[in-house]
Scaffold this motif. Structure first.
Motif, PDB file in Angstrom:
ATOM      1  N   MET A  24      -2.683  -0.953   0.613  1.00 35.79           N
ATOM      2  CA  MET A  24      -1.265  -2.226   0.887  1.00 35.79           C
ATOM      3  C   MET A  24      -0.126  -1.382   1.739  1.00 35.79           C
ATOM      4  SD  MET A  24      -0.890  -2.585  -3.585  1.00 35.79           S
ATOM      5  CE  MET A  24       0.775  -3.828  -3.571  1.00 35.79           C
ATOM      6  N   LEU A  25      -0.043  -0.173   1.737  1.00 38.99           N
ATOM      7  CA  LEU A  25       0.531  -0.189   2.973  1.00 38.99           C
ATOM      8  C   LEU A  25      -0.063   0.209   4.071  1.00 38.99           C
ATOM      9  CD1 LEU A  25       1.847   3.583   1.560  1.00 38.99           C
ATOM     10  CD2 LEU A  25       3.343   1.517   1.691  1.00 38.99           C
ATOM     11  N   THR A  26      -1.042  -0.473   4.250  1.00 41.77           N
ATOM     12  CA  THR A  26      -0.912  -0.352   5.801  1.00 41.77           C
ATOM     13  C   THR A  26      -1.084  -2.021   6.981  1.00 41.77           C
ATOM     14  OG1 THR A  26      -3.324   1.091   5.889  1.00 41.77           O
ATOM     15  CG2 THR A  26      -3.947  -0.372   7.203  1.00 41.77           C
ATOM     16  N   ARG A  27      -0.864  -2.701   5.492  1.00 46.12           N
ATOM     17  CA  ARG A  27      -0.611  -4.032   6.007  1.00 46.12           C
ATOM     18  C   ARG A  27       0.540  -4.193   6.374  1.00 46.12           C
ATOM     19  NH1 ARG A  27      -4.340  -7.284   6.854  1.00 46.12           N
ATOM     20  NH2 ARG A  27      -5.692  -7.466   5.260  1.00 46.12           N
ATOM     21  N   ILE A  28       1.699  -2.774   6.454  1.00 47.25           N
ATOM     22  CA  ILE A  28       2.708  -2.487   6.436  1.00 47.25           C
ATOM     23  C   ILE A  28       3.449  -1.329   7.497  1.00 47.25           C
ATOM     24  CG2 ILE A  28       4.535  -4.326   5.020  1.00 47.25           C
ATOM     25  CD1 ILE A  28       4.826  -2.057   2.818  1.00 47.25           C
ATOM     26  N   ASN A  29       2.213  -0.255   7.795  1.00 46.80           N
ATOM     27  CA  ASN A  29       2.800   0.156   8.753  1.00 46.80           C
ATOM     28  C   ASN A  29       4.114  -0.185   9.536  1.00 46.80           C
ATOM     29  OD1 ASN A  29       1.256  -0.596  10.066  1.00 46.80           O
ATOM     30  ND2 ASN A  29      -0.068   0.989  10.766  1.00 46.80           N
ATOM     31  N   TYR A  30       4.044  -1.395  10.263  1.00 44.82           N
ATOM     32  CA  TYR A  30       5.123  -1.177  11.409  1.00 44.82           C
ATOM     33  C   TYR A  30       6.383  -1.107  10.841  1.00 44.82           C
ATOM     34  CZ  TYR A  30       4.212  -5.406   9.324  1.00 44.82           C
ATOM     35  OH  TYR A  30       4.110  -6.832   8.151  1.00 44.82           O
ATOM     36  N   ARG A  31       6.605  -0.890   9.085  1.00 49.52           N
ATOM     37  CA  ARG A  31       7.784  -0.821   8.389  1.00 49.52           C
ATOM     38  C   ARG A  31       7.933   0.416   8.833  1.00 49.52           C
ATOM     39  NH1 ARG A  31       9.092  -5.554   6.355  1.00 49.52           N
ATOM     40  NH2 ARG A  31      12.153  -4.052   5.171  1.00 49.52           N
ATOM     41  N   GLY A  32       7.016   1.234   8.948  1.00 42.64           N
ATOM     42  CA  GLY A  32       7.746   2.728   8.499  1.00 42.64           C
ATOM     43  C   GLY A  32       6.685   3.343   8.999  1.00 42.64           C
TER      44      GLY A  32
END
Length: 656
Positions: A24-32
């Motif tokens: 799940m987090l890999t999908r939004i690693n650009y957010r953090g």
């Protein structure tokens, strides 16, 4: 700024929970991109990717309270955290970090859901209480920070972005036909709907409590115009607004990293820049976007304001090929159909900011909604004036002044104007009078939907439903206040702060901050009489009075220019893009639109003058098709080698 994910009651082992959180987090690693952290226990798992802005050395998440019974995953900034920390210390709380995340956790521990009324900021967070086995989720007043969820078999799965939800094994991927139709009409789905079936958005100004498979959603704040009205003079109002905005800017400059500002060349961003320079007179970095097409370009004004305030100014130019080149990426991050291409230049602009090693920008969003800046407000007043004498040949001519960028209106006769703007002219008491014409055009776009979807929708009329919903709430509101409420609640939250705001900025790990959306500013503006906001066809009157001696007169006096970007020609020239997403095969694969009607649309676009309606139809259809392929028909699984594991330099895992 960060990204958060989590789920409850999964029945998975700790190792399996860790694996799902990582996906799940890999999908939004650009957010953090700076840090990541996981919290895992049998009944709740949550994760966070962090863009460190306050307390860079600590504040890693998920973070717990003093006795380890409450855990928080947090996305956002609470700007008054220093004052709240002092308040909590006096009440016996002790802190391990200097970050606002820990303050929010202790505020909840002390006050429960009522803590939200004391938070000044933009946020979305979840708190798990191990003692009560209860999950608390909340979102800021205007929905600046996103938060989505899906309930499946008494489980709750939530995340900052929808794409994360699809990495949970219990969440499937289907189109929500109601959300699609609403997007074509309103430019965004009506909250809590989304483009995806079963996926909901936590509404702005709301919180959710989850316990043992049961979810309840509650409001804690609502933007409204029903309160006591300001009774002072316009100069007294200007003085009070200036103080509120200065305080808002001061709070939003709190960061342990450099803060910059967007500079469009218009009044709102110029006001923001002026206030930043007053609060912090040191060198300010400003950024702007220009266009190769002069009809969209405001570079001269941007350069003038930058020179006036002696900022360290950088700009980037957007051309037609950029619109087509970056469309699929913008849609991927927006996770919703687009009716305008404007998010693409904003994504390019945030990329320029990030290239200059800056994480935070202040922008002028919200000023138009709060202070009467949009042309649709003027259109409402003119149509109401015209409705008093509907046979007048002269009153509709006033509408020509509003849209100089629409060629069809520049030389239009009164008869043509009546055909274009006369729709339900006499329905002045309707709670949606201001937007009837815009939404009728949107309903024409919705007629492009396939026969199968139309049958599924079975006459679903979101416009009528919304009118009924707003009727009671807007009783006693002026025409302007009704229009402002719709713009701030639907367009601003659903599109401006999302597709054109958070989503394209965070695609480049950049956080936007909005001084005009401090709730104190919004509540004050809601108390103002109409003529302090819109006087005749003069918009944002109070803001101009407030800044008359502090900005170049060219900025004060220039007419409102809508922020727009090229559409049809930039997309029609990209044959590969059209073949991939709106070919007969692609239309059949998605089943979203009627192939015969889309073929007629494309033929018209290639043969005749292109109207604003045609532009919106093209981008609406194309972006919906892109969404379907990206997330449903050709969904790309994550490469296991790219999972957020040991390659992240700052990662913590807490398993209980």
């Amino acid at each position: 700024m960060c990204g958060i994910v989590g789920f409850t009651d999964s029945g998975l082992s700790a190792k399996q929970q860790e694996y799902v959180l990582n996906k799940m987090l890999t999908r939004i690693n650009y957010r953090g991109p700076d840090e990541t952290g996981l919290y895992i226990q049998p009944d709740c798992a949550m994760g966070n990717v962090r863009l460190s802005i306050v307390d860079l050395s600590s504040g890693q998440q998920p973070l717990c309270n003093q006795d380890g019974t409450m855990w928080i995953a947090y996305n956002g900034e609470v700007y008054n955290h220093i004052e709240l920390r002092e308040q909590l210390i006096k009440r016996g709380h002790r802190f391990r970090t200097s970050c606002d995340t820990e303050v929010v956790l202790h505020m909840f521990e002390e006050y429960g859901p009522d803590c939200l009324n004391q938070l000044n900021g933009q946020f979305a967070f979840s708190i798990w209480n191990e003692k009560t086995q209860t999950l608390f989720i909340a979102r800021d007043r205007f929905g600046i920070r996103p938060l989505f969820y899906r309930q499946v078999n008494n489980q709750l799965v939530y995340a900052s972005e929808i794409k994360c939800l699809f990495e949970h094994p219990q969440v499937d991927k289907r189109v929500n036909y109601c959300g699609l139709k609403e997007s074509l009409i309103f430019w965004a789905p009506l909250c809590p709907n989304t483009f995806f079936d079963g996926v909901k958005e936590l509404p702005p100004g709301h919180y959710m409590i989850y316990n043992k498979g049961q979810c309840t959603v509650h409001p804690y704040w609502k933007h409204q115009y029903a309160g006591k009205k300001f009774a002072g003079t316009i100069h007294e109002a200007a003085e009070e607004l200036y103080g509120l905005l200065k305080s808002s800017v001061d709070l939003r400059l709190r960061a342990d990293v450099q803060v910059a500002a967007y500079l469009s060349g218009g009044l709102d961003s110029s006001v923001t820049t002026a206030l930043v320079k007053e609060v912090q007179p040191n060198v300010l970095n400003t950024f702007s976007i220009g266009f190769d097409e002069l009809a969209f370009d405001e570079s001269d004004y941007q350069n003038e304001v930058a020179a006036f305030f002696n900022t360290n100014h950088k700009s980037i130019s957007c051309n037609n090929s950029d619109i087509a080149k970056w469309l699929t990426k913008a849609v991927y991050h927006a996770e919703a159909p687009l009716l305008r291409t404007s998010p693409i230049p904003m994504m390019l602009l945030s990329s320029l900011v990030r290239e200059n090693n800056i994480k935070v920008v202040l922008t002028g969003e919200g000023a138009d909604e709060m202070l009467g800046g949009y042309n649709i407000f003027k259109e409402t007043i003119i149509r109401n004036f015209w409705a008093r004498q509907p046979q007048s040949k002269y009153r509709p001519l006033l509408l020509k002044k509003l849209y100089p960028y629409i060629p069809q209106l520049a030389t239009a006769s009164p008869m043509v104007l009546k055909m274009f703007f006369g729709y339900q002219l006499d329905q002045t008491n309707s709670p949606i009078y201001s937007h009837m014409l815009r939404w009728r055009n949107g309903q024409q776009l919705a007629s492009l939907l396939s026969e199968g979807i139309s049958n599924e929708l079975n006459g679903y009329d979101p416009v009528a439903n919304l009118a009924e919903e707003l009727a009671g709430e807007t009783s006693g509101y002026s025409l302007l206040e009704k229009a402002q409420l719709i713009e701030s609640r639907l367009f601003m939250s659903g599109y401006l702060l999302s597709s054109q705001g958070d989503r394209v900025a965070m695609a480049n790990s950049v956080e936007g901050r909005y001084p005009f959306l401090d709730h104190r500013v919004a509540e004050f503006c809601a108390s103002l009489p109409d003529h302090y906001k819109l006087n005749g066809l003069n918009e944002k009157v109070l803001l101009k009075v407030m800044m008359k001696d502090q900005l170049p007169q060219s900025v004060i006096k220039r007419p409102k220019q809508a922020y727009r970007a090229p559409v049809a020609q930039s997309l029609l020239n990209d044959k590969a893009l059209l073949d991939e997403f709106v070919s007969p095969y692609a239309l059949k694969d998605s089943g979203l639109f009627n192939p015969r009607k889309i073929e007629a649309l494309l033929t018209k676009l290639n043969r005749s003058n292109i109207s604003e309606q045609d532009n919106m139809a093209l981008i609406g259809v194309l972006s919906s098709q892109i969404l379907h392929k990206q997330f449903i028909s050709a969904y790309q699984e994550i490469d296991e080698r790219n999972l957020l594991k040991g390659d992240i330099k700052n990662k913590q895992i807490v398993i209980r």
